[in-house]
Scaffold this motif. Structure first.
Motif, mmCIF file in Angstrom:
data_model
loop_
_atom_site.group_PDB
_atom_site.id
_atom_site.type_symbol
_atom_site.label_atom_id
_atom_site.label_comp_id
_atom_site.label_asym_id
_atom_site.label_seq_id
_atom_site.Cartn_x
_atom_site.Cartn_y
_atom_site.Cartn_z
ATOM 1 N N GLY A 37 0.648 -1.065 -0.029
ATOM 2 C CA GLY A 37 0.024 0.006 -0.152
ATOM 3 C C GLY A 37 0.587 1.188 -0.039
ATOM 4 N N TYR A 444 -0.024 -11.827 -5.010
ATOM 5 C CA TYR A 444 -0.644 -10.707 -4.799
ATOM 6 C C TYR A 444 0.251 -9.305 -5.248
ATOM 7 C CZ TYR A 444 -3.778 -6.850 -2.993
ATOM 8 O OH TYR A 444 -4.547 -5.599 -2.858
ATOM 9 N N GLY A 471 -6.099 2.099 4.023
ATOM 10 C CA GLY A 471 -6.282 1.369 3.422
ATOM 11 C C GLY A 471 -6.671 1.772 1.985
ATOM 12 N N THR A 472 -6.390 1.210 0.927
ATOM 13 C CA THR A 472 -6.695 1.975 -0.370
ATOM 14 C C THR A 472 -7.313 1.019 -1.340
ATOM 15 O OG1 THR A 472 -4.444 1.582 -1.139
ATOM 16 C CG2 THR A 472 -5.021 3.610 -0.245
ATOM 17 N N SER A 473 -7.179 -0.443 -0.866
ATOM 18 C CA SER A 473 -7.898 -1.304 -1.890
ATOM 19 C C SER A 473 -9.300 -1.177 -2.341
ATOM 20 C CB SER A 473 -7.327 -2.818 -1.652
ATOM 21 O OG SER A 473 -7.777 -3.101 -0.317
ATOM 22 N N LYS A 476 -10.054 1.355 -4.695
ATOM 23 C CA LYS A 476 -10.020 0.889 -6.032
ATOM 24 C C LYS A 476 -11.354 0.288 -6.375
ATOM 25 C CE LYS A 476 -4.916 0.155 -4.933
ATOM 26 N NZ LYS A 476 -4.189 -0.966 -4.541
HETATM 27 C C1 PLP Z 1 -3.917 -1.308 -3.361
HETATM 28 C C2 PLP Z 1 -2.885 -2.308 -2.975
HETATM 29 C C3 PLP Z 1 -2.295 -2.313 -1.554
HETATM 30 C C4 PLP Z 1 -3.128 -1.680 -0.455
HETATM 31 O O1 PLP Z 1 -4.029 -1.924 -0.113
HETATM 32 P P1 PLP Z 1 -4.686 -1.970 1.302
HETATM 33 O O2 PLP Z 1 -6.337 -1.805 1.244
HETATM 34 O O3 PLP Z 1 -3.994 -0.959 1.972
HETATM 35 O O4 PLP Z 1 -4.399 -3.370 1.896
HETATM 36 C C5 PLP Z 1 -1.461 -3.568 -1.347
HETATM 37 N N1 PLP Z 1 -0.839 -3.886 -2.311
HETATM 38 C C6 PLP Z 1 -1.365 -4.169 -3.617
HETATM 39 C C7 PLP Z 1 -0.835 -5.012 -4.668
HETATM 40 C C8 PLP Z 1 -2.257 -3.066 -3.868
HETATM 41 O O5 PLP Z 1 -2.664 -3.225 -5.196
#
Ligand code: PLP
Length: 590
Positions: A37, A444, A471-473, A476
């Motif tokens: 992240g 991942y 958290g950013t996923s 997305k």
């Molecule tokens: C977006 C992303 C993250 C971060 O997502 P979190 O919601 O913070 O867990 C981590 N790894 C990858 C490969 C991502 O694309």
């Protein structure tokens, strides 16, 4: 995204007023220069800077052997494989600087990766590299492994990033007004700035006024309330690596805490603006660091990086200005929900086709599918979804089928995290039935992250509060019309409109309690709505209209520019006791 061609654009670097420092930056799906992240956020920030013509340059390390590629055995045991790449395919920065590390002269060069925006504006990223003839063989490996090695290796890397980065900018004639430390890893840049300011005077002669001058140039973003996320080093090691003068300067600047060198405290002490990465994280950080005022700027994601091709096509037809101005996502309400549902259906098919090709596992596109993918850290509780297997199986049968995709890497030294992957893997094998399909996808990374957040129906997140900084996923996912089912932590406190953008998993007194809340929501709220295609399509549209229009890095960067980099009023205000929020559990102090 392809790598830039060998002929570099000529850039007038003297006009770049913001220098962004980050230990990891996700620059391209083809480059292993990030772990998760933090690096994604850094990359998305620079992509938005390029799209919106921000006068920025960035500094990171080359990470010649990457973070790692994850392999999982039949039993779910993780092993790690290096990902070597050649920065030699990039143009050089044209300068080599020398850095003293433990009495050794280390030559540092840099490669230039251009992040090019939608209008052609370039944000150059300088990737520092010590693999040079003449360097000590050990030092040549210093910019090989992201988060590899021991604390000695790490501190040397952080010296290259902070001190080497400042020296490189100086050599290139870049004179930024603002230096942004994306996490404490880069905090030694403050000592580099102090040295630059002192010129021929020695560091021991630095006055409070000198330190204040450095402080006025620096901005610091802290990224986690988890103690392990804050680098600390023993004092012996600090003096060993940095030498007496720089070590003493760290001490005199306020960079020691509990008898250790602490990168977070060094950054805090020498920054005029400090922030957490979501509203709540700012408040939690304020409790952790009561001596400093901590603001909040909520993270985002770079829309054009994470939106699927089907959605990009739709948006280019309907609201083409979204690429430079993400506020236009709000105008998605002028688009028929059925078209949004159709874009998602394509994404789901694409994900399942990829899965079948890669793994031989066939998922059914008409069945409700949950996604859970993140760095495997114990506080993220990957196992919560599988806490009560009987209940989960019963729900799956009752609602006519359920599919779950997991993914995530554990840090190579994190044995608890690796055990968690093995447990999820074992549970998946055991629970697979006519109604329930669970699969843990290997490795991942950027590509898989995009496929998953675009293609599943619901994004699940189950952190232990209040440890999820942002958290950013899930952002997305929202951008692609995918709702979240999540514990109210991090960004989701701001993003959750119940039954509209997704669902909250209520707090419980125990993990079993919280798992029960998750199952209830899944059974009573998520599944019934999923059974109604029109209602579901409206929900998908809300995800984009409400959350896509806000949780993006265009908005986030403009907040950094207006609140942090070039504020209207930059005189710091002392914090008053009434501003310290009281209701949040205090995390363990670092
Ligand atoms: C977006 C992303 C993250 C971060 O997502 P979190 O919601 O913070 O867990 C981590 N790894 C990858 C490969 C991502 O694309």
């Amino acid at each position: 995204m392809s790598l830039p061609s060998a002929a570099p654009a000529t850039l007038d670097l003297t006009r770049r007023s913001i220098a962004y420092f980050s230990m990891e930056i996700a620059l391209s799906p083809a480059l292993p220069t990030y772990s998760g992240g933090l690096g994604m956020l850094a990359g998305d920030t620079l992509r938005s800077a390029a799209d919106t013509s921000a006068p920025m340059v960035a500094i990171s390390l080359a990470h010649r052997r990457g973070y790692f590629r994850q392999q999982l055995s039949d039993l779910g045991l993780q092993s790690e494989v290096d990902v070597p790449w050649s920065p030699e395919t990039l143009p050089t920065a044209g300068k080599t600087i020398a850095l003293t590390i433990q009495n050794r002269q280390v030559q540092v060069r840099a490669w230039r990766f251009d992040v090019t925006g939608t209008t052609g504006h370039i944000v150059p990223v300088f990737l520092l590299d010590t693999d040079i003839d003449g360097n000590d063989p050990w030092d040549r490996r210093l910019t090989d492994h992201l988060y590899g090695g021991d604390t000695y290796y790490r501190l040397c890397q952080e010296a290259v990033l902070g001190l080497g980065g400042i020296a490189l900018l100086q050599a290139l004639g870049v004179k930024p007004e603002v230096y942004h430390m994306n996490e404490g890893h880069a905090a030694l840049l403050t000592i580099g700035l102090l040295e630059e300011r002192l010129g021929s005077r020695r560091l021991s002669e630095a006055s409070d006024a000198d330190r204040e001058a450095v402080r006025r140039q620096c901005v610091f973003t802290t990224h986690t309330p988890v103690p392990a996320g804050h680098d600390q080093f023993g004092l012996d090691q600090m003096y060993q690596v940095l030498g007496h003068d720089r070590g003493s300067a760290v001490d005199a600047s306020g960079g020691l805490h509990n008898g250790l060198m602490n990168m977070t405290y060094l950054a805090l002490a020498l920054s005029r603006y400090v922030n957490g990465v979501a509203m709540q994280h700012g408040k939690v950080s304020q409790i952790m660091f009561p001596e400093y005022k901590v603001h909040s700027i909520t993270n985002g994601v770079h829309a054009a990086t994470w939106l699927s091709a089907s959605f990009q096509e739709l948006l280019d037809q309907e609201i083409p200005d979204w690429r430079t101005d993400n506020n236009y996502f709000r105008s998605i309400y002028g688009v028929d929900p059925a078209r949004i549902a159709a874009c998602h259906a394509k994404n789901k098919h694409r994900l399942f086709a990829w899965l079948a090709r890669r793994t031989g596992h066939y998922f059914n596109p008409s069945v409700l599918t949950l996604g859970f993918a993140r760095r495997v850290a114990t506080y993220k509780r990957a196992g919560l979804l599988l806490q009560d297997p009987d209940r989960l199986c019963a729900i799956a049968e009752k609602i006519g089928g359920l599919q779950i995709l997991f993914a995530g890497k554990a840090h190579p030294a994190d044995n608890a995290g690796k055990a968690l992957i093995r447990d999820v893997y074992a549970a998946a094998v055991k629970l697979n039935s006519e109604f329930l399909k669970i699969y843990y996808v290997e490795n991942y990374d950027w590509e898989l992250g995009a496929l998953l957040t675009q293609g599943v129906d619901v994004w699940v997140n189950t952190p232990r509060r209040p440890y999820e900084a942002s958290g950013t996923s899930g952002m997305k996912a929202a951008l692609n019309g995918v709702p979240s089912l999540s514990i109210l932590d991090g960004w989701w406190i701001e993003g959750c409109a119940e039954n509209t953008t997704g669902w909250a998993i209520e707090d419980g007194r125990s993990e079993a309690d919280e798992a029960a809340h998750l199952y209830n929501k899944l059974e009573k709220a998520v599944a019934p709505l999923f059974a109604s295609p029109l209602a579901w399509a409206r929900l998908q549209r809300h995800c984009i209209g409400i959350n896509g229009s806000f949780f993006n890095t265009h908005r986030m960067l403009s907040e950094y520019i207006h609140n942090a980099y070039f504020p209207y009023e930059s005189v710091p205000t002392p914090i008053t006791p009434s501003e310290v929020p009281g209701e949040i559990t205090k995390p363990a102090l670092v």
